[in-house]
Design a protein around this motif. Sequence first.
Motif, PDB file in Angstrom:
ATOM      1  N   GLU A 234       5.183 -12.542  -3.621  1.00 39.13           N
ATOM      2  CA  GLU A 234       4.320 -11.440  -4.060  1.00 39.13           C
ATOM      3  C   GLU A 234       4.331 -10.327  -3.010  1.00 39.13           C
ATOM      4  O   GLU A 234       4.374 -10.597  -1.816  1.00 39.13           O
ATOM      5  N   CYS A 235       4.259  -9.087  -3.501  1.00 36.77           N
ATOM      6  CA  CYS A 235       4.131  -7.970  -2.571  1.00 36.77           C
ATOM      7  C   CYS A 235       2.650  -7.590  -2.519  1.00 36.77           C
ATOM      8  O   CYS A 235       1.836  -8.146  -3.242  1.00 36.77           O
ATOM      9  N   LEU A 236       2.321  -6.651  -1.669  1.00 37.49           N
ATOM     10  CA  LEU A 236       0.911  -6.283  -1.500  1.00 37.49           C
ATOM     11  C   LEU A 236       0.344  -5.493  -2.678  1.00 37.49           C
ATOM     12  O   LEU A 236      -0.859  -5.310  -2.801  1.00 37.49           O
ATOM     13  N   LYS A 237       1.223  -5.000  -3.564  1.00 35.61           N
ATOM     14  CA  LYS A 237       0.743  -4.214  -4.701  1.00 35.61           C
ATOM     15  C   LYS A 237       0.166  -5.103  -5.810  1.00 35.61           C
ATOM     16  O   LYS A 237      -0.401  -4.613  -6.776  1.00 35.61           O
ATOM     17  N   GLY A 238       0.397  -6.417  -5.694  1.00 36.07           N
ATOM     18  CA  GLY A 238      -0.141  -7.335  -6.696  1.00 36.07           C
ATOM     19  C   GLY A 238       0.525  -7.234  -8.049  1.00 36.07           C
ATOM     20  O   GLY A 238      -0.102  -7.408  -9.091  1.00 36.07           O
ATOM     21  N   LEU A 241       5.488 -11.808  -8.515  1.00 32.24           N
ATOM     22  CA  LEU A 241       6.403 -12.284  -7.484  1.00 32.24           C
ATOM     23  C   LEU A 241       7.774 -11.678  -7.715  1.00 32.24           C
ATOM     24  O   LEU A 241       8.424 -11.959  -8.729  1.00 32.24           O
ATOM     25  N   HIS A 242       8.223 -10.853  -6.758  1.00 38.44           N
ATOM     26  CA  HIS A 242       9.529 -10.220  -6.899  1.00 38.44           C
ATOM     27  C   HIS A 242      10.634 -11.225  -6.607  1.00 38.44           C
ATOM     28  O   HIS A 242      10.638 -11.869  -5.561  1.00 38.44           O
ATOM     29  N   ILE A 243      11.570 -11.342  -7.543  1.00 37.30           N
ATOM     30  CA  ILE A 243      12.678 -12.285  -7.377  1.00 37.30           C
ATOM     31  C   ILE A 243      13.777 -11.592  -6.575  1.00 37.30           C
ATOM     32  O   ILE A 243      14.170 -10.469  -6.889  1.00 37.30           O
ATOM     33  N   SER A 294      10.973  -1.681 -11.690  1.00 39.02           N
ATOM     34  CA  SER A 294      10.801  -1.400 -10.267  1.00 39.02           C
ATOM     35  C   SER A 294       9.318  -1.317  -9.934  1.00 39.02           C
ATOM     36  O   SER A 294       8.487  -1.027 -10.791  1.00 39.02           O
ATOM     37  N   CYS A 295       9.008  -1.606  -8.684  1.00 42.61           N
ATOM     38  CA  CYS A 295       7.624  -1.637  -8.210  1.00 42.61           C
ATOM     39  C   CYS A 295       7.487  -0.589  -7.117  1.00 42.61           C
ATOM     40  O   CYS A 295       8.459  -0.245  -6.452  1.00 42.61           O
ATOM     41  N   THR A 296       6.271  -0.104  -6.921  1.00 42.37           N
ATOM     42  CA  THR A 296       6.056   0.932  -5.908  1.00 42.37           C
ATOM     43  C   THR A 296       6.334   0.431  -4.488  1.00 42.37           C
ATOM     44  O   THR A 296       6.476   1.220  -3.566  1.00 42.37           O
ATOM     45  N   CYS A 297       6.436  -0.898  -4.311  1.00 42.85           N
ATOM     46  CA  CYS A 297       6.745  -1.430  -2.973  1.00 42.85           C
ATOM     47  C   CYS A 297       8.224  -1.259  -2.641  1.00 42.85           C
ATOM     48  O   CYS A 297       8.640  -1.505  -1.515  1.00 42.85           O
ATOM     49  N   GLY A 298       9.025  -0.856  -3.630  1.00 42.58           N
ATOM     50  CA  GLY A 298      10.442  -0.639  -3.370  1.00 42.58           C
ATOM     51  C   GLY A 298      11.354  -1.653  -4.044  1.00 42.58           C
ATOM     52  O   GLY A 298      12.570  -1.474  -4.092  1.00 42.58           O
TER      53      GLY A 298
HETATM   54 ZN   LIG Z   1       6.042  -4.832  -5.389  1.00 44.16          ZN
END
Ligand SMILES: [Zn+2]
Length: 421
Positions: A234-238, A241-243, A294-298
Amino acid sequence: MTQDELLLHLRKTIEQVLKAPYYKKKLAEVGIYYPGDVKSLEDFRKIPLTDKEALRQNYPFGLFAEPLEKMVRIHASSGTTGKPTVVGYTREDIQLWAKIVANGLRRAGITSNDVVQVAYGYGLFTGGMGLHYGCEELGALVIPISGGNTQRQLMLMRDFGSTVLCCTPSYALYLADSLGEEGMTKEDLKLRVGIFGAEPWTEQMRAEIETRLGIRALDIYGLSETMGPGVSLECLKGEGLHIDENFYPEILDKDGNVLPEGETGELVLTSFNKMGFPGLRYRTKDITSITYGSCTCGHTGWTMKRVSARVDDMLIIRGVNVFPSQIEEAILSVGGIEPHYLIVVDREGNLDTLEVQIEVNAASFNDEIRELEELQQRLQTKIHEILNIAARVRLVEPKSIPRSEGKAKRVIDKRKEKQLS
Ligand SMILES: [Zn+2]
């Protein structure tokens, strides 16, 4: 990743698995002798699934795709019966694994300034060393304390100023419970994030851990058969879980059909760029769903929901499918209890019985009998609402259910014990 790029990766994996006797035979059964025989995703989906049983039958090294002199590490997971399942890594695999874990941790906000207490077991189990190498790759300071020894664990956590804790969620809760006994509070610690995995856990459990330790609790996923911890995190953006991009996920229904994005089923994984023990359509037995984006965490690529249950954990009680996580969800949504419980399934005559033993907290324990009876009734009603079957709730004294320093044992199925005797 475009369809063409994906096919290229899949063919590269097939080229590597063909070096393993087990896969060579398995692929020949569906007419695949060369990587080029897979011309489309449809061809790929004809490849039979591989599971833990295949590893047992080819014990110890039948799925290895490189000779032993190229391997530098072995890990193994204990089976419930007999032989363990054995996995092997080349030097390049270990480096790849470290990079994968480091990338995941980076998205979880861990940096080279962090002090990471790795309280997963070190040894044949992949948990400890998997996180360890990932943290070193990242440049973080690692405390390789392994599991257990709670008193010392807490002392070092305070004295070394650990900022990140890695262990099973049940052990995190145990550590939180033990703080008081060591004359500490969460304020004596510098912990800010926990990376918890190796067993399914619920959102309610996350909330408990976050409150009691005053940290962000993130989920990490992986299994030794496909690498170890770090397949997703998991990233901090919630956002789930990014594979990692070195894995290709599929979600299958119980008949083995591939389900569309967002639907819930069993996760099946194929690994890219893994040499010693490449994985091709490996059945994880874990139930989840995946989405692409895509997620804002990159992160760009696949993201999975946290694993709600394992296929193997499913209990069939009076014909109803029941997952322990559903019971956890039900009981933690009612106040006045501790997140420690034990599910006991038995059979009386022809009827399955379900008993849930639940610890009350110290405050509730001192309540009037009538209030305890009300609490018991509320719990029974809640479980009935969620499972649609009746359960007998037995409230037990604080701290009477055995604690776990690793994976918690929450189910006793006496029906199985009876079958065996
Ligand atoms: Zn993320």
